[in-house]
Design an enzyme around this catalytic site. Sequence first.
Site, short mmCIF file in Angstrom:
data_model
loop_
_atom_site.label_atom_id
_atom_site.label_comp_id
_atom_site.label_asym_id
_atom_site.label_seq_id
_atom_site.Cartn_x
_atom_site.Cartn_y
_atom_site.Cartn_z
N ASP A 200 0.56 -1.29 -0.20
CA ASP A 200 0.03 -0.11 -0.14
C ASP A 200 1.03 0.90 0.19
O ASP A 200 2.11 1.20 0.96
CB ASP A 200 -0.83 -0.25 1.04
CG ASP A 200 -1.83 1.39 1.23
OD1 ASP A 200 -2.68 0.50 0.15
OD2 ASP A 200 -2.16 1.76 1.76
N GLU A 252 14.46 -15.54 -0.40
CA GLU A 252 14.69 -16.47 1.02
C GLU A 252 14.03 -18.19 0.86
O GLU A 252 13.73 -18.97 0.73
CB GLU A 252 14.72 -16.23 2.15
CG GLU A 252 15.89 -15.21 2.52
CD GLU A 252 16.37 -14.97 3.86
OE1 GLU A 252 15.75 -15.36 4.65
OE2 GLU A 252 16.91 -13.75 4.42
C1 GLC Z 1 -4.10 2.90 -0.51
C2 GLC Z 1 -5.61 2.08 -0.09
C3 GLC Z 1 -6.53 3.00 -0.10
C4 GLC Z 1 -6.13 3.79 0.81
C5 GLC Z 1 -4.80 4.47 1.17
C6 GLC Z 1 -3.72 4.66 2.58
O1 GLC Z 1 -4.72 3.79 -1.87
O2 GLC Z 1 -5.75 1.59 -1.56
O3 GLC Z 1 -8.06 2.37 -0.13
O4 GLC Z 1 -6.95 4.11 2.04
O5 GLC Z 1 -3.62 3.85 0.86
O6 GLC Z 1 -4.00 3.65 3.15
#
Ligand code: GLC
Length: 534
Positions: A200, A252
Site C-alpha cells: 500500500d 529466501e
Molecule cells: C491505498 C489504499 C486505499 C487507502 C490508502 C491509505 O491507496 O488502496 O484504500 O485508503 O492507501 O492506506
Amino acid sequence: MLDTDAWWRDAVIYQVYPRSFADSDGDGMGDLPGITGRLQHLQELGIDAVWLSPFYPSPQHDAGYDVADYRGVDPRFGELGDADKLIAEAHGRGIKVIVDLVPNHTSSEHAWFQAALAAGPGSPERERYIFRSSGEEPPNSWKSVFGGSAWERLPDGDWYLHLFDVSQPDLNWDNPEVRAEFLDVLRFWLDRGVDGFRVDVAHGLVKEANLTDWTTTSTILGGLDPAGPPPPMWDQEGVHEIYRSWRRVLDEYPGGRILVAEAWVAPASRLARYVRPDEMHQAFNFPYLDAPWRPAELRAVIDETLEANDAVGATTTWVLSNHDVVRHASRLGFPVGTPRMPGIGAEDPQPDAALGLRRARAATLLMLGLPGSAYLYQGEELGLPEHTTMPDEFREDPAWERSGHAERGRDGCRVPLPWEADAPSYGFGPTDASWLPQPATWAEYALDRQQGVPGSTWELYRTALSLRREHGLGHGSVVWQEDAFAFRNGDVLVLTNFGSEAVKLPPGARLLVSSEPLDGDGRVPTDVTVWATL
Ligand code: GLC
C-alpha cells in the site's frame, strides 16, 4: 537472472475486498470463512491468484487500511486459523494468495502509537512516527489525501503527520526499529504460506528530510506530474533501498513470492524503477485505468508501459477497477474523456448503465488480450456497476467527511456482492444484513443468474480467461495492425471497434470470443472487442 517462467509474469490476480465478498455469520460484514466458502467460484472463473485487502485488527476508520496489529485477524473477519485455512484451501485449488501490507502508516490504535502518545514529546517512542513541535502552526503546508491538513496537534503541543486520515499516523522509515519490524512482518506471513504482498502507498514511505512546503493536494491514485520533480512526500529515492531489503527476504522463500507496488508515480519509466530486478515484481498500471475510451490514448499508454517495463525486464500489469475507484462499468457510461470522479452520489450526473456495461465488457476483453499480468476487482466478472445513488448517510469512506462532503468517496464500489438473486442480501450472507446497502436492481447481476447463461458477463470472463491461458496471451507480445485498433498477440488478433460504423474482420479470421454478438453480416459493432485467429 530473470525467471521468465515465473507464475506471476502472466497471472490474472483477483482482488477480494473481504468486507464485501461473502459473509459467513450474517453480521453484514464479509469474513475469511466467507471467502473460503466461495473459492470454488474463483476456481471456476479461472484466475491464478487472489489479493486480499486488509483483514488485520483495525478500528476500521479507513476500511482496514488503518492496521492496529500486522500479525492478526480482526474478529470481524475471523481469527488467525481462518487465514491459515483460507491459504491452504486456496492452494489446494491452485490459487495463490497475496495479502495487503500497509507500511506507510499504522492505525492510531496500534500499540506503537499508543506508546508514543503516552511517552510524550522527545521520547524514543515518538521517533517511530513523524512528530514535530512547531508551536501553534503545523510544521508545514502538506495536505492529507483525504482532505484538510496532514498534521494533527496533540494536547501536549506536538504535531504528527498523517498523509491519510487523522487515525493513520505516518511511520518514520528512518527509524531502524520500523525497518526491522516490517521485515519481521513479512516473514510472519511468508511463514504462513502467502505468495506475496500488495504494498500500500509504496511511493510514500520516505519523506524528504526537510519536509519542504507543498500545497498541492494529492488524490487517490492521482499520478504525479511527470514533468516536475516528485513532491516531498512521494517517490523519494530512499524507498528503493527498502524494497531491495524486502526482496532479499522474499527470495529466501521458495515458490516465487512477490511484491506488488501500489505507487502513484509517473511517468511510466519512473514507476518502472520500482520493478527493477532486485526490487518489486509488479506495479499497478494506473495510467491504463485512467486512459479515456479512445484508441489513440489507449495505444499510447499500452506502448509506453510495455516499453518502460521491458527496459527493466519486468512484466507489465493491467487494471480497470479496484476498491478506490468508480467501477469501470459505470466510469465508461459517461461521455468519453470525462475525468474519473471521486465517487458518485444520487444528485450527481448518472452514467448510462447499458453503454457502460457494453464498453466495460469490451475494455476487459481488450485488457485480457494484452501480454503481462491483469488485475480484476471482485464483482467486475458479474458486470457490477458502481452504486451511484447510495444515500449519503451510509457513507463510511473518511474522504467524505474530511473533504467537507466535496467528495462522495469510495463506498459506491465497495458494496457487498450479489451471489443469489432470490436470497436475503442476494446471498452475500445468510441474513438481510449488509454493511452498505445493495441496490434493488442487483438481482439481475447475481452469479446464479449468469452461470451457464451464454453471453452473460460471468461466462464472458470465464471464456476469456480460459482462451487467454490456452493461447498463452500473457506471455505474448503486442504487434499493432494497420487500419483499426487491433493487435496480434501470438496467433490471436485482438480488435476493438471504437468507431461509429461496424467493421469487418480480416478475411479468414475465425472468431474465438466477442464482448457482444457480431452483427447480422458478421461485422464487429461499435464498442465491441473480439478475439480471432487468422
Ligand atoms: C491505498 C489504499 C486505499 C487507502 C490508502 C491509505 O491507496 O488502496 O484504500 O485508503 O492507501 O492506506
